[in-house]
Design a protein around this motif. Structure first.
Motif, short mmCIF file in Angstrom:
data_model
loop_
_atom_site.label_atom_id
_atom_site.label_comp_id
_atom_site.label_asym_id
_atom_site.label_seq_id
_atom_site.Cartn_x
_atom_site.Cartn_y
_atom_site.Cartn_z
N SER A 118 45.22 34.62 48.07
CA SER A 118 44.04 35.50 48.14
C SER A 118 43.76 36.16 46.80
O SER A 118 42.59 36.27 46.39
CB SER A 118 44.24 36.56 49.22
OG SER A 118 44.37 35.97 50.48
N ILE A 119 44.80 36.59 46.12
CA ILE A 119 44.61 37.23 44.80
C ILE A 119 43.96 36.25 43.83
O ILE A 119 43.00 36.59 43.14
CB ILE A 119 45.94 37.78 44.25
CG1 ILE A 119 46.38 39.00 45.05
CG2 ILE A 119 45.82 38.12 42.76
CD1 ILE A 119 47.79 39.49 44.73
N VAL A 122 40.29 35.70 44.79
CA VAL A 122 39.45 36.86 44.45
C VAL A 122 39.20 36.89 42.94
O VAL A 122 38.08 37.16 42.50
CB VAL A 122 40.09 38.17 44.95
CG1 VAL A 122 39.45 39.39 44.31
CG2 VAL A 122 40.02 38.25 46.47
N LEU A 126 35.68 34.15 43.78
CA LEU A 126 35.29 35.15 44.76
C LEU A 126 34.21 34.65 45.70
O LEU A 126 34.26 34.91 46.91
CB LEU A 126 34.84 36.44 44.06
CG LEU A 126 34.50 37.61 44.96
CD1 LEU A 126 35.71 38.02 45.80
CD2 LEU A 126 34.00 38.79 44.13
N ILE A 129 35.75 32.62 48.59
CA ILE A 129 36.47 33.40 49.60
C ILE A 129 35.51 34.21 50.45
O ILE A 129 35.66 34.33 51.66
CB ILE A 129 37.59 34.26 48.97
CG1 ILE A 129 38.61 34.67 50.04
CG2 ILE A 129 37.06 35.47 48.26
CD1 ILE A 129 39.89 35.28 49.49
N ILE A 130 34.44 34.75 49.84
CA ILE A 130 33.46 35.53 50.60
C ILE A 130 32.70 34.65 51.59
O ILE A 130 32.48 35.03 52.74
CB ILE A 130 32.50 36.27 49.65
CG1 ILE A 130 33.24 37.41 48.94
CG2 ILE A 130 31.28 36.81 50.40
CD1 ILE A 130 32.45 38.07 47.83
#
Length: 166
Positions: A118-119, A122, A126, A129-130
């Motif tokens: 996840s890091i 992001v 980004l 992931i969004i």
């Protein structure tokens, strides 16, 4: 999440060799990561994640699979590398807590790969992931991850790949 779930068991099964920390110690007198984190395991583990992710990319155009999240080579790479970097970070923190290799660390042991992946997503992708990780998918990840973790560890222990069943 398959590109994030695959690297750890692949690394455990194929690892060995030269440790990432080169046998060096941190300023607290403990190993930085330990012998269980090797360059071979890191690279082959990431390769395993890239392989499964590439298969997902190859089949995502089939109509029957159109409801699954769409991957890109970047998302697959970030999930794969992030999973193992999360595991590496957890190992670093375990050594700081004076926990030996293979010692239980509930929650951290199950979710390190999710946090690491996840890091990286992001930081470097980004928009993916969004658009991809919706609330239902996030909840599914939170529920499925510890179950898969436990199953993979039991299998690894039964096959003699892992020294402990957790």
């Amino acid at each position: 999440m398959l590109p994030a779930y695959v690297p750890n068991p692949v690394a455990a099964a194929t690892g060995g060799g030269y440790p990432i920390d080169g046998g060096r110690y941190w300023r607290d007198g403990r190993r930085i990561f330990g012998d269980g984190k090797t360059w071979r395991g890191l690279f082959i583990g990431i390769g395993g994640g890239l392989f499964i992710g590439s298969l997902q990319i190859a089949v995502q155009s089939y109509p029957a699979l159109s409801s699954l999240p769409e991957h890109t080579l970047l998302s697959v790479l970030l999930l794969s590398a992030g999973a193992l970097l999360g595991d590496l970070g957890k190992s670093f923190l375990k050594r700081r807590r004076n926990l030996e290799r293979g010692a239980k660390w509930p929650v951290a042991d199950q979710y390190d790969l999710v946090i690491g992946a996840s890091i990286l997503l992001v930081l470097f992708n980004l928009s993916w992931i969004i658009s991809t990780i919706t609330l239902p998918i996030a909840l599914a990840i939170l529920i499925i991850t510890p179950l898969l973790h436990r199953g993979a560890n039991l299998l690894g222990y039964a096959l003699g790949i892992k020294e402990v069943p957790w």
